[in-house]
Design a protein around this motif. Sequence first.
Motif, mmCIF file in Angstrom:
data_model
loop_
_atom_site.group_PDB
_atom_site.id
_atom_site.type_symbol
_atom_site.label_atom_id
_atom_site.label_comp_id
_atom_site.label_asym_id
_atom_site.label_seq_id
_atom_site.Cartn_x
_atom_site.Cartn_y
_atom_site.Cartn_z
ATOM 1 N N ARG A 20 -59.600 31.802 19.316
ATOM 2 C CA ARG A 20 -60.137 31.259 17.772
ATOM 3 C C ARG A 20 -59.101 29.264 18.069
ATOM 4 O O ARG A 20 -58.014 29.172 18.964
ATOM 5 N N LEU A 21 -60.183 28.766 17.713
ATOM 6 C CA LEU A 21 -59.838 27.132 17.775
ATOM 7 C C LEU A 21 -58.663 27.353 16.902
ATOM 8 O O LEU A 21 -57.888 27.084 16.098
ATOM 9 N N GLN A 22 -57.731 26.888 18.106
ATOM 10 C CA GLN A 22 -56.345 25.949 17.184
ATOM 11 C C GLN A 22 -55.837 24.722 18.377
ATOM 12 O O GLN A 22 -56.152 24.485 19.145
ATOM 13 N N PHE A 23 -55.507 23.744 16.589
ATOM 14 C CA PHE A 23 -55.475 22.082 17.606
ATOM 15 C C PHE A 23 -53.845 22.617 18.019
ATOM 16 O O PHE A 23 -53.041 23.333 17.081
ATOM 17 N N PRO A 24 -53.687 21.416 18.918
ATOM 18 C CA PRO A 24 -52.097 21.546 19.613
ATOM 19 C C PRO A 24 -51.661 20.843 18.724
ATOM 20 O O PRO A 24 -51.612 19.559 18.343
ATOM 21 N N SER A 25 -50.247 20.952 18.262
ATOM 22 C CA SER A 25 -49.655 19.957 17.836
ATOM 23 C C SER A 25 -48.901 18.765 18.765
ATOM 24 O O SER A 25 -49.840 17.859 19.282
ATOM 25 N N GLY A 26 -49.762 17.619 17.396
ATOM 26 C CA GLY A 26 -50.047 16.147 18.048
ATOM 27 C C GLY A 26 -51.142 15.477 18.457
ATOM 28 O O GLY A 26 -51.702 15.232 19.365
ATOM 29 N N TRP A 27 -52.288 16.744 18.245
ATOM 30 C CA TRP A 27 -54.133 17.254 18.594
ATOM 31 C C TRP A 27 -54.199 15.656 18.705
ATOM 32 O O TRP A 27 -55.069 15.176 19.650
ATOM 33 N N LYS A 28 -53.822 14.458 17.597
ATOM 34 C CA LYS A 28 -54.486 13.532 17.109
ATOM 35 C C LYS A 28 -54.315 12.491 18.288
ATOM 36 O O LYS A 28 -55.044 11.641 17.916
ATOM 37 N N LEU A 29 -53.406 13.022 18.981
ATOM 38 C CA LEU A 29 -52.555 12.026 19.983
ATOM 39 C C LEU A 29 -52.795 12.332 20.812
ATOM 40 O O LEU A 29 -52.638 11.482 22.069
#
Length: 152
Positions: A20-29
């Motif tokens: 399941r897609l989960q964004f890692p912390s700080g993914w926008k950086l």
Amino acid sequence: MSRVDVLRERIANRLGEPDRLQFPSGWKLSTSWQRAQAVPSAVGPVNPAEFDVLLGDRDDETALSRHRVLFAVYEGDLVAECDCDGHHFRDWCAHVALLWWRWSREDLGVTDLDTGETYLSPPWWFSVDDAEADRAEADASPPAVADGGVDR
């Protein structure tokens, strides 16, 4: 049996569920997110659940690498898997980031393998935890309250 049914059955019968897609912390950086937006790319559907992603390199934009990415809605979740090393080791990569970037900007059709419907952007009922958290942090204003016009 339709192609969507065949793919859904193949996913259901394989060993282990797709991630399941989960964004890692700080993914926008992350460099993956930045690369997905900055380098030349091309995306082509292989079947209703998978895409071939051609993505340039930051250092050599003429060199494109191809990766096969599973990117579909399955049992109400967005599932994403890429055959690249980045995704294998971190569950996140520029190829998945590129597909999310395009889908969230209405530039990609993603198939729901349960219904066969194709979504041109994330549907209203869909949420990815970290993506929602980032949006909530960005808007610190209190929510609007409907008071029926009584307390003004």
